[in-house]
Write a protein that holds these residues in place. Structure first.
Motif, PDB file in Angstrom:
ATOM      1  N   VAL A 128       0.842  -1.200   0.000  1.00 54.46           N
ATOM      2  CA  VAL A 128       0.000   0.000   0.000  1.00 54.46           C
ATOM      3  C   VAL A 128       0.876   1.249   0.000  1.00 54.46           C
ATOM      4  CG1 VAL A 128      -1.683   1.335   1.333  1.00 54.46           C
ATOM      5  CG2 VAL A 128      -1.981  -1.135   1.068  1.00 54.46           C
ATOM      6  N   LYS A 129       1.918   1.239   0.831  1.00 55.53           N
ATOM      7  CA  LYS A 129       2.829   2.386   0.880  1.00 55.53           C
ATOM      8  C   LYS A 129       3.505   2.602  -0.475  1.00 55.53           C
ATOM      9  CE  LYS A 129       6.769   4.371   3.351  1.00 55.53           C
ATOM     10  NZ  LYS A 129       7.571   4.658   2.135  1.00 55.53           N
ATOM     11  N   LYS A 130       3.906   1.516  -1.118  1.00 53.91           N
ATOM     12  CA  LYS A 130       4.566   1.638  -2.420  1.00 53.91           C
ATOM     13  C   LYS A 130       3.635   2.272  -3.448  1.00 53.91           C
ATOM     14  CE  LYS A 130       7.045  -1.084  -5.907  1.00 53.91           C
ATOM     15  NZ  LYS A 130       7.509  -2.458  -6.291  1.00 53.91           N
ATOM     16  N   GLU A 131       2.340   1.993  -3.330  1.00 48.93           N
ATOM     17  CA  GLU A 131       1.365   2.479  -4.299  1.00 48.93           C
ATOM     18  C   GLU A 131       0.971   3.938  -4.051  1.00 48.93           C
ATOM     19  OE1 GLU A 131      -0.984   2.035  -7.718  1.00 48.93           O
ATOM     20  OE2 GLU A 131       0.417   0.596  -6.845  1.00 48.93           O
ATOM     21  N   ILE A 132       0.744   4.319  -2.790  1.00 48.68           N
ATOM     22  CA  ILE A 132       0.200   5.652  -2.517  1.00 48.68           C
ATOM     23  C   ILE A 132       1.032   6.449  -1.515  1.00 48.68           C
ATOM     24  CG2 ILE A 132      -2.161   5.008  -3.100  1.00 48.68           C
ATOM     25  CD1 ILE A 132      -2.758   4.685  -0.121  1.00 48.68           C
ATOM     26  N   GLY A 133       2.115   5.856  -1.022  1.00 44.98           N
ATOM     27  CA  GLY A 133       2.894   6.510   0.021  1.00 44.98           C
ATOM     28  C   GLY A 133       3.604   7.769  -0.398  1.00 44.98           C
ATOM     29  N   HIS A 134       3.670   8.023  -1.697  1.00 40.47           N
ATOM     30  CA  HIS A 134       4.286   9.264  -2.160  1.00 40.47           C
ATOM     31  C   HIS A 134       3.403  10.473  -1.870  1.00 40.47           C
ATOM     32  CE1 HIS A 134       1.634   7.894  -5.374  1.00 40.47           C
ATOM     33  NE2 HIS A 134       1.565   9.150  -5.801  1.00 40.47           N
TER      34      HIS A 134
END
Length: 340
Positions: A128-134
């Motif tokens: 989840v972080k990889k997808e939207i953590g930016h």
């Protein structure tokens, strides 16, 4: 302004473009994608799908990845968890130390990378972080030491241990603190924030005297350890009326404390402001699912008027119930966005 920017400003005590909106979405994420909480609890892919769907719908300012948050560590240690075919939340159904209190001496701290469902949650939160953590802060949920110790021993027996066998109770709490720390450090290693959930500390379940004597120091130790490991944030989450222990909660080192609806929000606000930490105010989670829209609007405006002035405040609604109408969550977000 991106949620990461908004939350960063709030954490610094600065005023953002608006009050952050931070509903806690665990089992409700299962409803959004048409599965049961038990199905989601056993599937990394469903957790990921549910959390990403929730963020796409609600655009909330903090994503906390979890589902049956009080079971994972206890299950990895040998407690049985009951799963359901309906919308009920999985729950611990056996306490491994209920009949053999000394059995914990043979327990080993679980390895988060391989034991039970701990790797499943870590991998899901990392994805989840990889997808939207930016653009949005992403945290994962861990259990607090008191609640874990009580689940291993059984709540009533453990309370009696605190009173009659404090040496044993302290050793069990030390073990539970280590379990929580090791699991949480695996989250930190993945760049995740940590939400320590320890709701069984709330009076009257636990008295302020027992909290101060047995739990406060361990909370301080745990949070200090995670921050030294590089945790971007560590929230200590406890529902219920924690006002009798709020003077201690603000001493734990937590990045955030929570005030449920109906508690003395003004008192929490004063304590959190003095300590320089974030306060999360809530409308009733039950109102989100079963109350009238008028109730939600009234509660939200009341919470915002008391909690928002001066900053370091975020708006929530507790853990969103499974069957909550998404339009109600969007309505609460709109009220929050429009508040100035």
């Amino acid at each position: 302004m991106l949620p990461k920017e908004r939350m960063s400003l709030v954490a610094q005590g600065k005023i953002a473009d608006r009050v952050p909106f931070v509903p806690t979405i665990y089992e409700h994420a299962a409803a959004l994608i048409g599965v049961t909480p038990s199905q989601m609890a056993k599937s990394k892919d469903l957790i990921i799908q549910g959390q990403l769907d929730a963020y796409k719908r609600y655009g909330h300012d903090l994503v906390a990845v979890g589902i049956d948050i009080y079971n994972i560590e206890a299950e990895a240690l040998g407690c049985a968890v009951q799963y359901f075919d309906n919308n009920s939340i999985p729950s611990v159904c056996t306490h491994i130390l209920a009949k053999d209190k000394e059995g914990f001496r043979g327990l080993v701290v679980p390895d988060p990378e391989k034991d039970g469902r701990m790797p499943l949650l870590l991998e899901a939160a990392e994805a989840v972080k990889k997808e939207i953590g930016h653009e949005v802060p992403v945290s994962a949920a861990a259990i607090g030491p008191f609640t874990l110790a009580a689940l291993l021993r059984g709540f009533e027996p453990f309370i009696m241990d605190l009173l009659r066998d404090p040496d044993y109770a302290g050793k069990l709490l030390d073990f539970a603190t280590e379990v929580s720390a090791v699991f949480s450090e695996a989250m930190v290693k993945r760049g995740l924030g940590v939400a320590i959930n320890d709701s069984w500390i709330a009076p009257p379940l636990l008295s302020p005297k027992l909290y101060k004597g047995f739990v406060l120091g361990r909370h301080q130790q745990l949070i200090r350890r995670l921050k030294e490991a590089g945790a971007p944030s560590v929230g200590l989450i406890s529902g219920g009326n924690t006002k009798p222990i709020v003077d201690y909660l603000v001493q734990t080192g937590s990045s955030l404390i929570m005030a449920d609806y109906g508690t003395d929000l003004a008192a929490y606000k004063a304590k959190a402001s003095a300590a320089g930490i974030i306060l999360r105010g809530n409308v009733k989670a039950s109102s989100m699912e079963a109350g009238t829209e008028e109730e939600i609007i009234k509660q939200a405006r009341e919470v915002l008027e008391i909690g928002a002035p001066g900053g370091r405040f975020v708006m929530g609604c507790g853990v969103v119930p499974y069957g909550t109408d998404p339009n109600r969550i969007l309505m609460l977000k709109q009220i929050t966005q429009e508040y100035r």
